[in-house]
Design an enzyme around this catalytic site. Structure first.
Site, PDB file in Angstrom:
ATOM      1  N   GLU A 307       0.892  -1.154   0.000  1.00  0.00           N
ATOM      2  CA  GLU A 307       0.000   0.000   0.000  1.00  0.00           C
ATOM      3  C   GLU A 307       0.926   1.198   0.000  1.00  0.00           C
ATOM      4  O   GLU A 307       1.804   1.312   0.841  1.00  0.00           O
ATOM      5  CB  GLU A 307      -0.887  -0.060   1.252  1.00  0.00           C
ATOM      6  CG  GLU A 307      -2.089   0.856   1.183  1.00  0.00           C
ATOM      7  CD  GLU A 307      -1.834   2.142   1.914  1.00  0.00           C
ATOM      8  OE1 GLU A 307      -1.422   3.116   1.247  1.00  0.00           O
ATOM      9  OE2 GLU A 307      -2.026   2.165   3.138  1.00  0.00           O
ATOM     10  N   CYS A 341      -1.913   8.032   4.975  1.00  0.00           N
ATOM     11  CA  CYS A 341      -2.032   7.849   3.512  1.00  0.00           C
ATOM     12  C   CYS A 341      -3.425   8.226   3.076  1.00  0.00           C
ATOM     13  O   CYS A 341      -3.654   8.526   1.917  1.00  0.00           O
ATOM     14  CB  CYS A 341      -1.864   6.417   3.075  1.00  0.00           C
ATOM     15  SG  CYS A 341      -0.702   5.472   3.895  1.00  0.00           S
TER      16      CYS A 341
END
Ligand code: UN1
Length: 541
Positions: A307, A341
Protein backbone atom coordinates in the site's frame (compact mmCIF):
# COMPACT_ATOMS: atom_id res chain seq x y z
CA UNK A 1 -17.33 -25.15 13.88
CA UNK A 2 -19.68 -22.50 15.17
CA UNK A 3 -19.29 -19.20 13.39
CA UNK A 4 -18.13 -16.46 15.73
CA UNK A 5 -19.59 -13.10 14.79
CA UNK A 6 -17.10 -10.32 14.24
CA UNK A 7 -17.57 -7.14 16.22
CA UNK A 8 -15.47 -3.98 16.28
CA UNK A 9 -13.64 -2.97 19.44
CA UNK A 10 -14.86 0.70 19.38
CA UNK A 11 -13.38 1.48 22.79
CA UNK A 12 -14.04 5.23 22.94
CA UNK A 13 -17.57 4.88 21.63
CA UNK A 14 -18.40 2.19 24.19
CA UNK A 15 -17.01 4.20 27.12
CA UNK A 16 -18.81 7.37 26.07
CA UNK A 17 -22.10 5.70 25.28
CA UNK A 18 -22.12 4.08 28.69
CA UNK A 19 -21.43 7.43 30.36
CA UNK A 20 -17.82 6.58 31.23
CA UNK A 21 -15.76 9.16 29.40
CA UNK A 22 -13.93 10.10 32.59
CA UNK A 23 -12.98 6.48 33.09
CA UNK A 24 -11.60 6.40 29.53
CA UNK A 25 -9.43 9.43 30.26
CA UNK A 26 -8.29 8.09 33.61
CA UNK A 27 -7.22 4.79 32.05
CA UNK A 28 -5.26 6.61 29.35
CA UNK A 29 -3.66 9.08 31.77
CA UNK A 30 -2.69 6.29 34.19
CA UNK A 31 -1.18 4.36 31.29
CA UNK A 32 0.83 7.45 30.26
CA UNK A 33 2.31 7.62 33.75
CA UNK A 34 3.08 3.95 33.98
CA UNK A 35 4.63 3.47 30.52
CA UNK A 36 6.94 6.44 31.11
CA UNK A 37 8.64 4.45 33.86
CA UNK A 38 9.79 1.91 31.26
CA UNK A 39 11.40 4.48 28.99
CA UNK A 40 15.14 4.65 28.45
CA UNK A 41 15.75 0.92 28.64
CA UNK A 42 17.83 -1.07 26.19
CA UNK A 43 15.89 -3.60 24.11
CA UNK A 44 17.06 -6.60 22.12
CA UNK A 45 15.83 -7.91 18.79
CA UNK A 46 14.13 -11.32 18.83
CA UNK A 47 15.20 -13.91 16.31
CA UNK A 48 13.96 -17.49 16.60
CA UNK A 49 12.64 -16.61 20.06
CA UNK A 50 16.08 -15.53 21.30
CA UNK A 51 17.38 -12.13 22.29
CA UNK A 52 19.88 -10.76 19.80
CA UNK A 53 22.07 -7.67 20.18
CA UNK A 54 23.84 -5.73 17.44
CA UNK A 55 27.08 -3.81 17.81
CA UNK A 56 25.32 -0.45 17.46
CA UNK A 57 22.11 0.89 18.91
CA UNK A 58 19.46 3.35 17.79
CA UNK A 59 18.18 5.88 20.30
CA UNK A 60 14.48 6.49 19.89
CA UNK A 61 13.09 9.83 21.05
CA UNK A 62 9.51 10.98 21.32
CA UNK A 63 8.56 13.56 18.68
CA UNK A 64 6.57 15.31 21.44
CA UNK A 65 9.52 16.60 23.43
CA UNK A 66 12.58 14.51 22.70
CA UNK A 67 12.10 12.18 25.69
CA UNK A 68 14.22 9.08 25.17
CA UNK A 69 11.87 6.15 24.64
CA UNK A 70 14.59 3.53 24.57
CA UNK A 71 17.73 2.11 23.03
CA UNK A 72 17.05 -0.37 20.26
CA UNK A 73 19.37 -2.52 18.21
CA UNK A 74 20.72 -1.21 14.94
CA UNK A 75 20.27 -4.52 13.16
CA UNK A 76 22.27 -5.19 10.00
CA UNK A 77 21.85 -7.22 6.84
CA UNK A 78 23.41 -10.12 8.74
CA UNK A 79 20.71 -9.96 11.41
CA UNK A 80 18.06 -9.89 8.71
CA UNK A 81 19.63 -13.04 7.23
CA UNK A 82 19.61 -14.78 10.62
CA UNK A 83 15.96 -13.88 11.07
CA UNK A 84 15.04 -15.08 7.57
CA UNK A 85 16.73 -18.39 8.39
CA UNK A 86 14.85 -18.69 11.67
CA UNK A 87 11.57 -17.93 9.90
CA UNK A 88 12.39 -20.52 7.25
CA UNK A 89 13.08 -23.15 9.89
CA UNK A 90 9.77 -22.41 11.59
CA UNK A 91 7.80 -22.52 8.35
CA UNK A 92 7.28 -26.24 7.89
CA UNK A 93 5.68 -26.85 11.25
CA UNK A 94 3.71 -23.62 11.28
CA UNK A 95 2.30 -24.05 7.78
CA UNK A 96 1.24 -27.58 8.72
CA UNK A 97 -0.69 -26.30 11.74
CA UNK A 98 -4.44 -26.51 11.08
CA UNK A 99 -6.18 -23.31 10.14
CA UNK A 100 -8.54 -23.54 13.10
CA UNK A 101 -5.61 -23.69 15.49
CA UNK A 102 -3.96 -20.70 13.82
CA UNK A 103 -7.22 -18.77 14.01
CA UNK A 104 -7.60 -19.60 17.67
CA UNK A 105 -4.02 -18.51 18.48
CA UNK A 106 -4.69 -15.16 16.80
CA UNK A 107 -8.00 -14.76 18.65
CA UNK A 108 -5.97 -15.17 21.82
CA UNK A 109 -3.52 -12.59 20.51
CA UNK A 110 -6.40 -10.14 19.95
CA UNK A 111 -7.47 -10.68 23.57
CA UNK A 112 -3.92 -9.99 24.77
CA UNK A 113 -3.81 -6.76 22.74
CA UNK A 114 -7.20 -5.82 24.14
CA UNK A 115 -6.11 -6.38 27.73
CA UNK A 116 -3.14 -4.02 27.21
CA UNK A 117 -4.96 -1.48 25.05
CA UNK A 118 -4.43 1.64 27.14
CA UNK A 119 -0.77 0.87 27.79
CA UNK A 120 -0.18 0.26 24.08
CA UNK A 121 -2.09 3.42 23.14
CA UNK A 122 -0.07 5.51 25.57
CA UNK A 123 3.23 4.21 24.15
CA UNK A 124 1.90 4.91 20.66
CA UNK A 125 1.12 8.53 21.52
CA UNK A 126 4.64 8.99 22.87
CA UNK A 127 6.19 7.28 19.85
CA UNK A 128 4.47 9.00 16.95
CA UNK A 129 2.64 11.92 18.54
CA UNK A 130 -0.97 10.81 18.09
CA UNK A 131 -3.77 12.13 20.24
CA UNK A 132 -5.33 9.71 22.73
CA UNK A 133 -8.36 9.31 20.49
CA UNK A 134 -6.27 8.45 17.44
CA UNK A 135 -4.09 6.09 19.47
CA UNK A 136 -6.90 4.16 21.10
CA UNK A 137 -8.65 4.08 17.71
CA UNK A 138 -5.54 2.63 16.14
CA UNK A 139 -5.08 -0.04 18.80
CA UNK A 140 -8.75 -0.94 18.31
CA UNK A 141 -8.08 -1.20 14.60
CA UNK A 142 -5.21 -3.64 15.29
CA UNK A 143 -7.47 -5.82 17.43
CA UNK A 144 -10.19 -5.64 14.77
CA UNK A 145 -7.77 -6.69 12.02
CA UNK A 146 -6.64 -9.73 14.01
CA UNK A 147 -10.18 -10.84 14.91
CA UNK A 148 -11.52 -10.14 11.45
CA UNK A 149 -8.82 -12.19 9.74
CA UNK A 150 -9.27 -15.06 12.22
CA UNK A 151 -12.96 -15.02 11.38
CA UNK A 152 -12.36 -14.95 7.65
CA UNK A 153 -10.02 -17.92 7.85
CA UNK A 154 -12.67 -19.90 9.69
CA UNK A 155 -15.61 -18.79 7.56
CA UNK A 156 -13.65 -19.89 4.50
CA UNK A 157 -12.57 -23.12 6.21
CA UNK A 158 -8.93 -22.42 5.49
CA UNK A 159 -9.79 -21.75 1.83
CA UNK A 160 -10.00 -25.44 0.91
CA UNK A 161 -12.36 -26.55 -1.84
CA UNK A 162 -13.15 -30.04 -3.00
CA UNK A 163 -14.47 -30.85 -6.43
CA UNK A 164 -14.80 -34.04 -8.44
CA UNK A 165 -15.64 -35.35 -11.87
CA UNK A 166 -17.85 -38.42 -12.03
CA UNK A 167 -16.75 -41.36 -14.12
CA UNK A 168 -18.13 -41.64 -17.62
CA UNK A 169 -19.29 -44.76 -19.46
CA UNK A 170 -17.30 -43.72 -22.49
CA UNK A 171 -13.63 -44.57 -22.86
CA UNK A 172 -11.40 -42.80 -25.36
CA UNK A 173 -8.22 -44.26 -26.84
CA UNK A 174 -6.22 -41.01 -26.47
CA UNK A 175 -6.79 -37.99 -24.23
CA UNK A 176 -7.77 -34.46 -25.28
CA UNK A 177 -9.17 -31.37 -23.59
CA UNK A 178 -12.49 -32.46 -22.09
CA UNK A 179 -11.94 -36.16 -22.81
CA UNK A 180 -14.27 -38.48 -20.81
CA UNK A 181 -12.77 -41.04 -18.46
CA UNK A 182 -14.19 -44.19 -16.96
CA UNK A 183 -12.51 -43.34 -13.67
CA UNK A 184 -13.63 -40.84 -11.06
CA UNK A 185 -11.38 -37.80 -10.60
CA UNK A 186 -11.29 -36.14 -7.20
CA UNK A 187 -9.79 -32.66 -6.93
CA UNK A 188 -8.71 -30.62 -3.96
CA UNK A 189 -8.09 -26.91 -4.47
CA UNK A 190 -6.22 -25.40 -1.62
CA UNK A 191 -4.51 -22.15 -0.78
CA UNK A 192 -0.92 -22.68 0.25
CA UNK A 193 1.29 -20.19 2.09
CA UNK A 194 4.39 -18.96 0.25
CA UNK A 195 7.04 -19.21 2.98
CA UNK A 196 8.83 -16.32 4.66
CA UNK A 197 7.31 -12.84 4.47
CA UNK A 198 9.21 -9.65 5.22
CA UNK A 199 6.89 -7.18 6.94
CA UNK A 200 7.92 -3.53 6.59
CA UNK A 201 5.82 -1.21 8.73
CA UNK A 202 5.22 2.55 8.64
CA UNK A 203 5.54 5.00 11.54
CA UNK A 204 2.04 6.41 11.16
CA UNK A 205 0.03 3.28 12.02
CA UNK A 206 2.78 1.21 13.66
CA UNK A 207 0.31 -0.83 15.73
CA UNK A 208 -2.64 -1.47 13.45
CA UNK A 209 -0.86 -1.76 10.12
CA UNK A 210 1.96 -3.84 11.64
CA UNK A 211 -0.50 -6.16 13.35
CA UNK A 212 -2.73 -6.34 10.29
CA UNK A 213 0.05 -7.09 7.82
CA UNK A 214 1.77 -9.58 10.14
CA UNK A 215 -1.47 -11.37 10.97
CA UNK A 216 -2.35 -11.57 7.27
CA UNK A 217 0.94 -13.31 6.57
CA UNK A 218 1.05 -15.59 9.61
CA UNK A 219 -2.55 -16.66 10.00
CA UNK A 220 -2.41 -18.03 6.46
CA UNK A 221 0.64 -20.14 7.37
CA UNK A 222 3.61 -17.99 6.41
CA UNK A 223 6.32 -17.01 8.85
CA UNK A 224 7.47 -13.44 9.33
CA UNK A 225 10.45 -11.20 9.80
CA UNK A 226 9.01 -7.93 11.07
CA UNK A 227 10.81 -4.62 10.75
CA UNK A 228 9.16 -1.70 12.53
CA UNK A 229 9.90 1.81 11.29
CA UNK A 230 13.48 2.25 12.53
CA UNK A 231 15.07 5.20 10.79
CA UNK A 232 14.15 8.90 10.80
CA UNK A 233 10.70 8.16 12.19
CA UNK A 234 10.90 5.43 14.80
CA UNK A 235 8.21 3.30 16.39
CA UNK A 236 10.19 0.39 17.74
CA UNK A 237 8.65 0.05 21.21
CA UNK A 238 5.12 -0.65 19.99
CA UNK A 239 6.80 -3.08 17.56
CA UNK A 240 8.41 -4.84 20.51
CA UNK A 241 5.06 -4.93 22.35
CA UNK A 242 3.51 -6.63 19.31
CA UNK A 243 6.26 -9.25 19.55
CA UNK A 244 5.63 -9.72 23.28
CA UNK A 245 1.84 -9.97 22.88
CA UNK A 246 2.09 -12.51 20.09
CA UNK A 247 4.51 -14.55 22.20
CA UNK A 248 2.14 -14.36 25.17
CA UNK A 249 -0.67 -15.62 22.94
CA UNK A 250 1.41 -18.67 22.05
CA UNK A 251 2.71 -17.91 18.55
CA UNK A 252 5.70 -20.30 18.38
CA UNK A 253 9.31 -19.08 18.33
CA UNK A 254 10.60 -18.27 14.85
CA UNK A 255 7.15 -17.66 13.39
CA UNK A 256 7.39 -13.94 14.17
CA UNK A 257 10.84 -12.38 14.36
CA UNK A 258 11.46 -8.79 15.43
CA UNK A 259 14.39 -7.06 13.74
CA UNK A 260 15.07 -3.35 14.12
CA UNK A 261 17.42 -1.46 11.84
CA UNK A 262 17.55 0.77 8.80
CA UNK A 263 15.57 -0.02 5.68
CA UNK A 264 18.74 0.20 3.60
CA UNK A 265 20.05 -2.87 5.45
CA UNK A 266 17.19 -4.89 6.90
CA UNK A 267 14.46 -3.97 4.40
CA UNK A 268 16.83 -4.29 1.48
CA UNK A 269 17.85 -7.77 2.58
CA UNK A 270 14.18 -8.83 2.30
CA UNK A 271 14.27 -7.62 -1.31
CA UNK A 272 17.50 -9.30 -2.41
CA UNK A 273 17.28 -12.51 -0.37
CA UNK A 274 16.05 -15.53 -2.32
CA UNK A 275 14.60 -17.11 0.81
CA UNK A 276 12.11 -14.30 1.31
CA UNK A 277 9.04 -15.35 -0.66
CA UNK A 278 7.00 -12.22 -0.15
CA UNK A 279 7.06 -8.68 1.15
CA UNK A 280 4.15 -6.87 2.74
CA UNK A 281 4.74 -3.17 2.93
CA UNK A 282 2.94 0.07 3.70
CA UNK A 283 4.79 3.27 2.93
CA UNK A 284 5.78 5.56 0.12
CA UNK A 285 5.34 4.83 -3.55
CA UNK A 286 9.03 5.43 -4.22
CA UNK A 287 10.09 2.76 -1.72
CA UNK A 288 7.34 0.32 -2.73
CA UNK A 289 7.95 0.44 -6.47
CA UNK A 290 11.71 0.61 -5.85
CA UNK A 291 11.58 -2.73 -4.01
CA UNK A 292 9.44 -4.37 -6.67
CA UNK A 293 11.69 -3.21 -9.51
CA UNK A 294 14.81 -4.25 -7.67
CA UNK A 295 13.56 -7.75 -6.86
CA UNK A 296 12.26 -8.42 -10.36
CA UNK A 297 15.35 -6.79 -11.88
CA UNK A 298 17.42 -9.37 -10.01
CA UNK A 299 15.28 -12.13 -11.45
CA UNK A 300 13.67 -12.87 -8.08
CA UNK A 301 10.04 -13.94 -8.11
CA UNK A 302 8.48 -12.43 -5.01
CA UNK A 303 4.96 -11.67 -3.99
CA UNK A 304 4.28 -8.08 -3.01
CA UNK A 305 1.35 -6.91 -0.93
CA UNK A 306 1.86 -3.17 -0.86
CA UNK A 307 0.00 0.00 0.00
CA UNK A 308 1.82 3.03 -1.30
CA UNK A 309 0.15 6.26 -0.31
CA UNK A 310 -2.26 8.68 -1.85
CA UNK A 311 -3.03 12.19 -2.98
CA UNK A 312 -6.63 12.04 -1.92
CA UNK A 313 -9.24 14.43 -3.27
CA UNK A 314 -12.59 15.60 -2.01
CA UNK A 315 -15.25 17.38 -4.04
CA UNK A 316 -17.55 19.84 -2.28
CA UNK A 317 -20.48 20.55 -4.56
CA UNK A 318 -22.85 23.51 -4.40
CA UNK A 319 -25.39 20.90 -3.23
CA UNK A 320 -23.34 19.98 -0.17
CA UNK A 321 -24.17 20.38 3.50
CA UNK A 322 -21.43 22.98 3.86
CA UNK A 323 -20.81 22.64 7.60
CA UNK A 324 -20.54 18.89 7.29
CA UNK A 325 -18.10 19.27 4.40
CA UNK A 326 -15.95 21.75 6.32
CA UNK A 327 -15.76 19.54 9.36
CA UNK A 328 -15.14 16.34 7.35
CA UNK A 329 -12.41 17.92 5.24
CA UNK A 330 -10.65 19.60 8.17
CA UNK A 331 -10.55 16.34 10.17
CA UNK A 332 -9.30 14.35 7.19
CA UNK A 333 -6.66 16.89 6.18
CA UNK A 334 -5.32 17.84 9.61
CA UNK A 335 -6.05 14.91 11.96
CA UNK A 336 -2.67 13.46 13.07
CA UNK A 337 -1.13 16.36 11.13
CA UNK A 338 -2.10 14.88 7.76
CA UNK A 339 0.36 12.03 8.32
CA UNK A 340 -2.01 9.39 7.00
CA UNK A 341 -2.03 7.85 3.51
CA UNK A 342 -5.76 8.39 3.69
CA UNK A 343 -5.52 12.13 4.49
CA UNK A 344 -7.32 14.63 2.28
CA UNK A 345 -4.75 16.66 0.41
CA UNK A 346 -6.86 18.28 -2.31
CA UNK A 347 -10.34 19.74 -2.18
CA UNK A 348 -12.29 20.93 -5.21
CA UNK A 349 -15.07 23.33 -4.29
CA UNK A 350 -17.79 24.74 -6.50
CA UNK A 351 -16.97 28.35 -7.37
CA UNK A 352 -20.27 29.62 -5.97
CA UNK A 353 -19.46 28.49 -2.42
CA UNK A 354 -15.67 28.58 -2.54
CA UNK A 355 -15.10 31.74 -0.51
CA UNK A 356 -17.65 30.71 2.11
CA UNK A 357 -16.11 27.22 2.33
CA UNK A 358 -12.59 28.61 2.71
CA UNK A 359 -13.63 31.03 5.41
CA UNK A 360 -15.40 28.31 7.40
CA UNK A 361 -12.48 25.92 6.86
CA UNK A 362 -10.06 28.51 8.22
CA UNK A 363 -12.25 28.98 11.29
CA UNK A 364 -12.28 25.23 11.84
CA UNK A 365 -8.50 24.91 11.33
CA UNK A 366 -7.94 27.78 13.75
CA UNK A 367 -10.01 25.97 16.37
CA UNK A 368 -7.67 22.94 16.41
CA UNK A 369 -5.39 23.02 19.41
CA UNK A 370 -1.76 22.30 18.60
CA UNK A 371 0.61 21.01 21.24
CA UNK A 372 1.29 18.03 23.45
CA UNK A 373 -0.97 15.26 22.15
CA UNK A 374 -1.06 13.65 25.59
CA UNK A 375 -3.21 16.61 26.60
CA UNK A 376 -6.86 15.66 26.10
CA UNK A 377 -7.80 18.89 24.33
CA UNK A 378 -5.01 18.84 21.73
CA UNK A 379 -6.00 17.83 18.20
CA UNK A 380 -2.66 18.27 16.40
CA UNK A 381 0.59 17.02 17.89
CA UNK A 382 4.11 17.28 16.51
CA UNK A 383 5.36 16.31 13.06
CA UNK A 384 7.27 13.05 13.13
CA UNK A 385 10.67 14.22 11.86
CA UNK A 386 12.90 16.96 10.49
CA UNK A 387 12.25 15.58 7.01
CA UNK A 388 8.53 16.12 7.51
CA UNK A 389 9.18 19.68 8.69
CA UNK A 390 11.30 20.32 5.60
CA UNK A 391 8.53 18.99 3.35
CA UNK A 392 6.07 21.29 5.11
CA UNK A 393 8.31 24.35 4.84
CA UNK A 394 9.12 23.65 1.16
CA UNK A 395 5.42 23.23 0.32
CA UNK A 396 4.60 26.52 2.05
CA UNK A 397 7.42 28.31 0.18
CA UNK A 398 6.19 26.93 -3.13
CA UNK A 399 2.60 27.90 -2.38
CA UNK A 400 3.72 31.42 -1.46
CA UNK A 401 5.86 31.89 -4.56
CA UNK A 402 3.59 30.31 -7.15
CA UNK A 403 0.16 30.21 -5.58
CA UNK A 404 -1.65 31.60 -2.55
CA UNK A 405 -1.19 30.75 1.09
CA UNK A 406 -4.69 31.05 2.56
CA UNK A 407 -3.98 30.01 6.13
CA UNK A 408 -1.20 28.73 8.38
CA UNK A 409 2.26 27.80 7.23
CA UNK A 410 4.15 28.62 10.42
CA UNK A 411 6.07 26.59 12.91
CA UNK A 412 4.67 27.00 16.42
CA UNK A 413 6.55 27.33 19.64
CA UNK A 414 4.72 25.18 22.17
CA UNK A 415 7.54 25.29 24.68
CA UNK A 416 8.21 21.63 23.89
CA UNK A 417 11.26 20.31 22.09
CA UNK A 418 9.28 19.06 19.09
CA UNK A 419 8.25 20.11 15.58
CA UNK A 420 4.83 21.76 15.80
CA UNK A 421 3.21 23.45 12.81
CA UNK A 422 -0.07 25.10 11.93
CA UNK A 423 -2.52 23.42 9.60
CA UNK A 424 -2.02 25.05 6.19
CA UNK A 425 -4.51 25.82 3.43
CA UNK A 426 -3.14 26.80 0.04
CA UNK A 427 -4.42 27.48 -3.45
CA UNK A 428 -2.32 26.59 -6.48
CA UNK A 429 -2.88 26.00 -10.20
CA UNK A 430 -4.12 22.54 -11.25
CA UNK A 431 -0.75 21.78 -12.89
CA UNK A 432 1.32 22.81 -9.85
CA UNK A 433 3.75 20.17 -8.55
CA UNK A 434 2.10 20.25 -5.09
CA UNK A 435 -1.08 18.85 -6.66
CA UNK A 436 0.57 15.57 -7.60
CA UNK A 437 3.19 14.89 -4.92
CA UNK A 438 2.24 13.10 -1.72
CA UNK A 439 3.40 15.36 1.14
CA UNK A 440 2.31 13.60 4.37
CA UNK A 441 2.08 16.88 6.28
CA UNK A 442 -0.89 19.17 7.12
CA UNK A 443 -1.03 21.10 3.84
CA UNK A 444 -4.37 21.17 2.06
CA UNK A 445 -4.80 22.42 -1.50
CA UNK A 446 -8.11 24.12 -2.31
CA UNK A 447 -9.23 24.81 -5.86
CA UNK A 448 -12.49 26.06 -7.32
CA UNK A 449 -14.46 24.41 -10.13
CA UNK A 450 -17.36 25.33 -12.39
CA UNK A 451 -18.43 22.04 -13.86
CA UNK A 452 -18.85 18.87 -11.74
CA UNK A 453 -17.32 16.59 -14.39
CA UNK A 454 -14.22 18.79 -14.49
CA UNK A 455 -13.87 18.40 -10.74
CA UNK A 456 -14.02 14.60 -11.05
CA UNK A 457 -11.38 14.73 -13.79
CA UNK A 458 -9.15 16.91 -11.63
CA UNK A 459 -9.64 14.55 -8.69
CA UNK A 460 -8.54 11.65 -10.92
CA UNK A 461 -5.62 13.43 -12.53
CA UNK A 462 -2.91 12.01 -10.25
CA UNK A 463 -0.97 8.75 -10.19
CA UNK A 464 -2.58 7.67 -6.92
CA UNK A 465 -6.05 6.29 -6.21
CA UNK A 466 -6.44 5.51 -2.52
CA UNK A 467 -9.31 7.41 -0.87
CA UNK A 468 -11.77 10.00 -2.16
CA UNK A 469 -14.74 11.90 -0.80
CA UNK A 470 -17.76 13.79 -2.02
CA UNK A 471 -20.10 16.19 -0.28
CA UNK A 472 -23.29 16.56 -2.32
CA UNK A 473 -26.98 15.86 -1.88
CA UNK A 474 -27.53 15.72 -5.62
CA UNK A 475 -28.25 12.22 -6.91
CA UNK A 476 -26.81 12.86 -10.36
CA UNK A 477 -23.55 14.11 -8.91
CA UNK A 478 -23.35 11.18 -6.51
CA UNK A 479 -23.82 8.74 -9.40
CA UNK A 480 -21.30 10.54 -11.62
CA UNK A 481 -18.80 10.48 -8.75
CA UNK A 482 -19.14 6.82 -7.86
CA UNK A 483 -19.08 5.79 -11.51
CA UNK A 484 -15.99 7.78 -12.44
CA UNK A 485 -13.85 8.36 -9.37
CA UNK A 486 -10.60 6.42 -9.54
CA UNK A 487 -10.07 5.45 -5.91
CA UNK A 488 -10.48 2.29 -3.86
CA UNK A 489 -11.93 3.73 -0.66
CA UNK A 490 -14.72 6.17 -1.40
CA UNK A 491 -16.86 8.12 1.07
CA UNK A 492 -20.01 10.12 0.39
CA UNK A 493 -21.18 12.78 2.84
CA UNK A 494 -19.22 11.37 5.74
CA UNK A 495 -19.46 13.76 8.68
CA UNK A 496 -16.60 12.45 10.85
CA UNK A 497 -13.97 12.53 8.12
CA UNK A 498 -13.95 13.07 4.37
CA UNK A 499 -11.34 10.40 3.59
CA UNK A 500 -9.74 8.91 6.73
CA UNK A 501 -10.83 6.43 9.36
CA UNK A 502 -11.71 3.25 7.48
CA UNK A 503 -13.26 0.70 9.83
CA UNK A 504 -12.27 -2.96 9.69
CA UNK A 505 -15.05 -5.12 8.28
CA UNK A 506 -17.16 -2.10 7.31
CA UNK A 507 -15.05 -0.53 4.57
CA UNK A 508 -12.20 -1.98 2.59
CA UNK A 509 -9.00 0.05 2.64
CA UNK A 510 -7.62 -0.31 -0.84
CA UNK A 511 -5.58 1.64 -3.32
CA UNK A 512 -6.10 1.85 -7.05
CA UNK A 513 -3.53 2.95 -9.60
CA UNK A 514 -0.18 3.88 -8.03
CA UNK A 515 -1.50 3.39 -4.49
CA UNK A 516 -1.17 -0.39 -4.57
CA UNK A 517 -0.42 -3.25 -6.92
CA UNK A 518 -2.91 -5.99 -6.12
CA UNK A 519 -6.13 -4.02 -5.99
CA UNK A 520 -7.22 -5.87 -2.82
CA UNK A 521 -7.88 -4.08 0.44
CA UNK A 522 -7.17 -4.59 4.12
CA UNK A 523 -9.88 -5.27 6.69
CA UNK A 524 -11.96 -6.96 4.04
CA UNK A 525 -12.89 -10.27 2.42
CA UNK A 526 -10.07 -10.43 -0.11
CA UNK A 527 -7.09 -9.55 2.05
CA UNK A 528 -5.92 -12.98 3.20
CA UNK A 529 -5.92 -14.56 -0.24
CA UNK A 530 -2.96 -12.35 -1.14
CA UNK A 531 -0.72 -14.30 1.23
CA UNK A 532 -1.36 -17.70 -0.35
CA UNK A 533 -1.06 -19.33 -3.74
CA UNK A 534 -3.64 -21.70 -5.15
CA UNK A 535 -2.92 -25.32 -5.82
CA UNK A 536 -5.17 -27.84 -7.44
CA UNK A 537 -4.43 -31.49 -6.67
CA UNK A 538 -6.19 -34.03 -8.81
CA UNK A 539 -6.38 -37.70 -7.97
CA UNK A 540 -7.86 -40.17 -10.41
CA UNK A 541 -9.10 -43.27 -8.65
C1 UN1 B 1 -2.49 4.71 6.35
O1 UN1 B 1 -2.37 5.89 6.64
O2 UN1 B 1 -1.54 4.08 5.86
O3 UN1 B 1 -8.52 4.83 7.03
C2 UN1 B 1 -3.69 3.91 6.60
C3 UN1 B 1 -7.64 5.24 7.79
C4 UN1 B 1 -6.90 4.24 8.62
C5 UN1 B 1 -5.79 3.62 7.83
C6 UN1 B 1 -4.79 4.62 7.29
N1 UN1 B 1 -7.81 3.20 9.03
O4 UN1 B 1 -7.39 6.43 7.91
Amino acid sequence: MAKIAFGNEFTYKKFVESGKEQEFDRLFDDAVNSVKKEFGRKHPMYIGGKEVFASDTLTERSPIDGTVIGQFQKGTREHARQAIKAAQEAFEEWSATGYAERASLFRKAADVFSSHKFELSAILSFENGKSRYESVGEVDEAIDFIRYYANELEINKGYLRKTSLQRSTTKVSAGFQGAPSTREEKVQIRMVPYGVFGVIAPFNFPVSISAGMSTGAMITGNTVVFKPSSSDSMTMLVGLKIYEYLKEAGIPAGVFNYVTGPGSEVGDEFVVNRDVAGIVFTGSRAVGTGMIMKAYGLGLQKTFVVEMGGKNAVIVSKNADLDMAVSGVASAAFGFDGQKCSATSRVYVHDSIKEMFISKLIDKARSFRIGNPLDKSVYMGPLISNNALKTYADAIDKAKSSGRLLYGGNRIDTGLDGLYVEPAIVEVRPDHELVRKELFVPVLIVQGYKDFDDAVNLANDVDYGLTAGLYSKNRKEILAFINHVQAGTVYLNRDTSATTGAIVGLHTFVGWKGSSVGGKGSGSKFYLQQFMREQSISLTK
